[in-house]
Structures are given as structure tokens and as C-alpha cells.
Motif scaffolding. Sequence first.
Motif, short mmCIF file in Angstrom:
data_model
loop_
_atom_site.label_atom_id
_atom_site.label_comp_id
_atom_site.label_asym_id
_atom_site.label_seq_id
_atom_site.Cartn_x
_atom_site.Cartn_y
_atom_site.Cartn_z
N PHE A 8 56.32 31.99 82.21
CA PHE A 8 55.47 31.91 82.84
C PHE A 8 54.89 33.59 82.25
CE2 PHE A 8 57.21 29.76 86.49
CZ PHE A 8 56.95 28.39 85.84
N PRO A 11 53.53 37.16 86.16
CA PRO A 11 54.38 36.58 87.28
C PRO A 11 53.39 36.29 88.85
CG PRO A 11 54.30 38.72 87.05
CD PRO A 11 53.59 38.52 85.91
N ASN A 15 52.28 30.53 89.72
CA ASN A 15 53.20 29.89 89.28
C ASN A 15 54.13 28.97 90.48
OD1 ASN A 15 52.96 31.28 86.68
ND2 ASN A 15 53.56 32.58 87.69
N THR A 16 54.08 28.84 91.56
CA THR A 16 54.81 28.23 93.02
C THR A 16 54.56 27.05 92.61
OG1 THR A 16 54.29 29.79 93.95
CG2 THR A 16 54.97 27.92 95.20
N THR A 19 57.06 25.86 89.23
CA THR A 19 58.61 26.17 89.99
C THR A 19 59.44 25.16 90.36
OG1 THR A 19 58.06 28.91 89.51
CG2 THR A 19 59.82 28.33 90.65
N GLY A 155 60.22 34.33 94.25
CA GLY A 155 59.38 34.85 93.24
C GLY A 155 58.94 36.54 93.36
N ASP A 161 57.85 31.78 91.67
CA ASP A 161 58.16 32.18 89.83
C ASP A 161 58.99 32.26 89.83
OD1 ASP A 161 58.82 35.01 90.15
OD2 ASP A 161 56.63 35.66 90.02
N PRO A 186 59.02 34.96 84.89
CA PRO A 186 58.11 35.11 84.26
C PRO A 186 58.03 35.92 82.71
CG PRO A 186 58.37 35.89 86.66
CD PRO A 186 59.25 35.42 86.70
#
Length: 191
Positions: A8, A11, A15-16, A19, A155, A161, A186
Motif C-alpha cells: 500500500f 499506511p 486500507n482496511t 487488507t 494495522g 493495513d 504499507p
Amino acid sequence: MTISTTLFETPGPHNTQRTVELALAAARELGIETIVIASTTGVVADCVLEQDLTGLRPVIVSHAYGFLEDGQNEMPQDKRRRYEQLGIPVCTAAHPLSGAERSLSNTFGGTYPVEIVAHTLRLFGQGTKVCVEASAIAADAGVIVPGRQIIAVGGTGNGADTALVLRPAHTNRLLKARLDFFVCKPLRPLD
């Protein structure tokens, strides 16, 4: 195996969803049943529960009580009860990579060995540290088997993430844990 590591750009919680999708796809492709989900407030856990979990076994790990405020936990009790009614374990315990050592460093200053391990894992991103730590908590609670591959989701901030293929260890054998593969992370950790 056709999965590859997804990086990604930045971070954080944005991004949840991706992910979670990548973690579940990797679990299916690799034949891994157990998914350990670090979820402070239930947001990440809810995102996982919205997916098709056929053949998968989620385990949720929350922050310890007192993480932000004495006697309080950030996960609402109604969410915790709902997960447990669904048969999903919710593990809440002292954090192996801070816990009592943070009290010592806050009181006396300096850095202690466990904090060095935590900072080393953060070199790969906050989510890497969270995944290793949440997996140790779940192993210590007896809801996952140490040494058996799992997918761990963690994350940076209040989302996910990072997803790892990990062989966890109990806290008292933490250095026996093995990070087998990054599913996603990330590109660069927070500075």
C-alpha cells in the motif's frame, strides 16, 4: 502459490477493506483456517464478518483493559457479546510487547528488551508488530495453536493495513514465532 505481496502506498485505516479481502483470499489459497484479527473497537472485526467466512475460523484480539483509560476497554460490550454469541473468541490480555515493561520505561526512563523487539518489528510497519503481538495473545489464551500457520491482520491506527502468514508462539517463547510471508503491508511505515 499465486499470491504475491501487495504494498500500500500509505499506511492507515483506508486500507482496511482491501487488507481483509487479501487476507481471506490468501487463507483460502494456502489452506489456512485461522485468521487472527487485531480489532480495537470492532471496526476491523466487523469488516471481516461482512465477508464469506466459510471454512475459516476468525479469532479477535482487542486492546487490554486500561490501554487508554483505567478500567476501560475500547471495544463496546455489545460488539464483544455479539462476536461471542457467533462463537468467535475475543481475546483481551496484557500486550506482550509492552505491558509491564512500558510501566518501567515510563516510570524510570530508558528502553527495555521487549520494547526493542517491538521497535524492531515496527521497522516493517506498525501492523507487523500488531500481528505478532495479537497472535501471541491468542496463543496464550489457548484459542490458536503455536507453530501452526495462521493469517494475522493488524494495522496502523484504527484500521488494518497489514496481513501476514505467521507461525505464532506463546509470549514466553515469542522469539520462536516465524513470519513466513507478507500478504500485504504499507510500502513505508509511518515516520
